[in-house]
Design a protein around this motif. Sequence first.
Motif, PDB file in Angstrom:
ATOM      1  N   SER A  38     -21.615  19.303   0.504  1.00 41.76           N
ATOM      2  CA  SER A  38     -22.606  20.376   0.507  1.00 41.76           C
ATOM      3  C   SER A  38     -22.508  21.207  -0.766  1.00 41.76           C
ATOM      4  O   SER A  38     -21.436  21.367  -1.342  1.00 41.76           O
ATOM      5  CB  SER A  38     -22.404  21.261   1.733  1.00 41.76           C
ATOM      6  N   ASP A  39     -23.620  21.740  -1.182  1.00 40.40           N
ATOM      7  CA  ASP A  39     -23.691  22.580  -2.370  1.00 40.40           C
ATOM      8  C   ASP A  39     -23.909  24.014  -1.907  1.00 40.40           C
ATOM      9  O   ASP A  39     -24.977  24.354  -1.403  1.00 40.40           O
ATOM     10  CB  ASP A  39     -24.834  22.118  -3.278  1.00 40.40           C
ATOM     11  N   LEU A  40     -22.879  24.865  -2.069  1.00 37.28           N
ATOM     12  CA  LEU A  40     -22.978  26.233  -1.577  1.00 37.28           C
ATOM     13  C   LEU A  40     -24.050  27.019  -2.309  1.00 37.28           C
ATOM     14  O   LEU A  40     -24.635  27.942  -1.746  1.00 37.28           O
ATOM     15  CB  LEU A  40     -21.626  26.927  -1.705  1.00 37.28           C
ATOM     16  N   GLY A  41     -24.294  26.653  -3.547  1.00 36.22           N
ATOM     17  CA  GLY A  41     -25.339  27.347  -4.296  1.00 36.22           C
ATOM     18  C   GLY A  41     -26.702  27.145  -3.672  1.00 36.22           C
ATOM     19  O   GLY A  41     -27.488  28.083  -3.514  1.00 36.22           O
ATOM     20  N   VAL A  42     -27.005  25.922  -3.289  1.00 36.91           N
ATOM     21  CA  VAL A  42     -28.275  25.624  -2.628  1.00 36.91           C
ATOM     22  C   VAL A  42     -28.328  26.301  -1.270  1.00 36.91           C
ATOM     23  O   VAL A  42     -29.339  26.891  -0.884  1.00 36.91           O
ATOM     24  CB  VAL A  42     -28.468  24.102  -2.491  1.00 36.91           C
ATOM     25  N   ASN A  98     -14.163  12.833   2.639  1.00 35.37           N
ATOM     26  CA  ASN A  98     -15.366  12.015   2.851  1.00 35.37           C
ATOM     27  C   ASN A  98     -16.608  12.877   3.028  1.00 35.37           C
ATOM     28  O   ASN A  98     -17.551  12.484   3.725  1.00 35.37           O
ATOM     29  CB  ASN A  98     -15.190  11.101   4.072  1.00 35.37           C
ATOM     30  N   GLY A  99     -16.602  14.052   2.404  1.00 30.81           N
ATOM     31  CA  GLY A  99     -17.752  14.942   2.498  1.00 30.81           C
ATOM     32  C   GLY A  99     -17.859  15.678   3.807  1.00 30.81           C
ATOM     33  O   GLY A  99     -18.831  16.395   4.041  1.00 30.81           O
ATOM     34  N   GLU A 100     -16.876  15.531   4.681  1.00 32.65           N
ATOM     35  CA  GLU A 100     -16.918  16.169   5.999  1.00 32.65           C
ATOM     36  C   GLU A 100     -16.240  17.529   5.982  1.00 32.65           C
ATOM     37  O   GLU A 100     -15.375  17.797   5.154  1.00 32.65           O
ATOM     38  CB  GLU A 100     -16.243  15.265   7.033  1.00 32.65           C
ATOM     39  N   ARG A 101     -16.656  18.363   6.939  1.00 33.78           N
ATOM     40  CA  ARG A 101     -16.139  19.736   7.026  1.00 33.78           C
ATOM     41  C   ARG A 101     -15.301  19.960   8.285  1.00 33.78           C
ATOM     42  O   ARG A 101     -14.495  20.877   8.335  1.00 33.78           O
ATOM     43  CB  ARG A 101     -17.330  20.710   7.000  1.00 33.78           C
TER      44      ARG A 101
END
Length: 551
Positions: A38-42, A98-101
């Motif tokens: 995820s991109d926090l800026g977006v 793996n991009g997971e949170r």
Amino acid sequence: MKAVSKKKAHFKLKLMAYCVGIPLALSVAGVVAKDLASDLGVSGEVKEPALEHIEQSELNDLVATDPFAAFILAFDVGDELFEIQANELDGVGANVGNGERFAKYPRMDLDEYGQWAAHMPARTTGPNGQACNECHLRPFNDGAGSIAGNNVRDPKRTGDISQFITRQPPHVFGIGAKQKLAEEMTAKLHAIRDAAIAKAQNTGYPVTKTLATKGVYFGKFTAMPYGAHDFSMIEGIDEDLTIKPLQWKGVDLNIRGFVRDAENNELGLQATELVGMDEDADYDGVANELGVGDITALAIYQAGQPRPVTKTELASLGLMELSSQEKKSIKKGKKAFKQAKCDTCHKPTMYLYDPIFSEPSQQAAYRDDMFPSGDNPADHGLTPEKAIKFDLTKDMPDNVMELANGDVVNLGNFKKHIDGRTIVNIFSDLKRHDLGLDVAEDVDEKGTGESVFITQPLWGAGSTPPYMHDGRSPTIADAIMHHGGDAAWSRTAFTNFPTSKKKALVDYVNNNILLLAEEEEEGEEGGAEESSHTGPFSDVTSRFEDRFKLR
């Protein structure tokens, strides 16, 4: 069944000055790493952080002018922090890999830079949720968890599934009184120890003293005249003789530490007092996720949870229907509970001499000397002199009820004995016991013993199945049958009871339930008029006025 919520205009204006005049800290540190998909800026372009924060200094200022207002404000801020789903801008979750949170089970296999195995402090579970009440939800907020909400832990961080353990989320009702009991019991045990040490030094001979407090026996302590002491005869407690009332193994001292750890492990929200200022120790792109004031508010909210009640109590007040047969069975079950010696460990009642809860604690053993981050709490405004305090017998905000005859009672408050002591119907001795091989785990998580657990309080048991540390028992009867070791005699006694007596004993345990009265909404017919104060803490006024009326 609804809680009282009636307005008094002059009091509302006074309180609004408190609420509106205190700026809430809403800042979240900027991106410090970009290791998640995820991109926090977006996200920040279309969304805002969900959590409303509060500074410790704001609470301290209110303590100086109106201590009770500080308690109510902290309680309500904590309430919001407990139930609002945090999002990525708050720092919820972590870089699991793996991009997971989030992860439902530990991930020691994810050991690249910034991934789960590299998080600090080292995690044994999660993160696995967005809000506290995703686990503490049955039969309502602040209650216990379901099997689906079990926490999966890898205590030794082996990555070996055979070394995983599970934990059932307990309810948090009455937890403030539980910590207070531990504080008073510890003070007594320390006094016995210190007296023995002083006598040994004065006489030059070993001195052995029995360690007992509030009717609970913790073995014996022997003080030697020249410094070394004998702890070989102590029972159910660590050598520091400090009762740790929280978690299934009885290893957490206070609510603050419990909250700090749970926020980090289960939600991935790292308190600054845990990891330090401006540290993104779980590589999710956000630092300063929870401040000192936030942890104070969460601790006060949980400490201020109402006491569990009983069906028989509610029936006596006209708030619940209970047949004469049910009442007889509960009464019979009380005798059976005692006959089976269940009350030896699950002590139905203990008493407090001092009902004032304080955060931080006024007892040094129950507050941080230093934060886990290495910071001095006083440098962040957290001192016993500026503590938020409330009375467990007078100030509990929830379950203020109006009865059919018009009387108003606060069922959240703990009752007082005729001699002035506070009654705590906890059904526990706050002591660790060996429950036998049947419940022994493959890994000793905290070094207390694979089959050793603190006596779980039975208050609220009728509302919070399943039972046992891992939720293995759907019913009370099944939980009893899993009791071995120190409780083997009681299990055998229960097994040998006739069916009617077994059922009565179970009815007696299930008599203990949780109550959380629904509050009337603003503008609801027959309730309060709509308040002009809105925002995350708008219900502070109703809580304040209810308490003002009852004090």
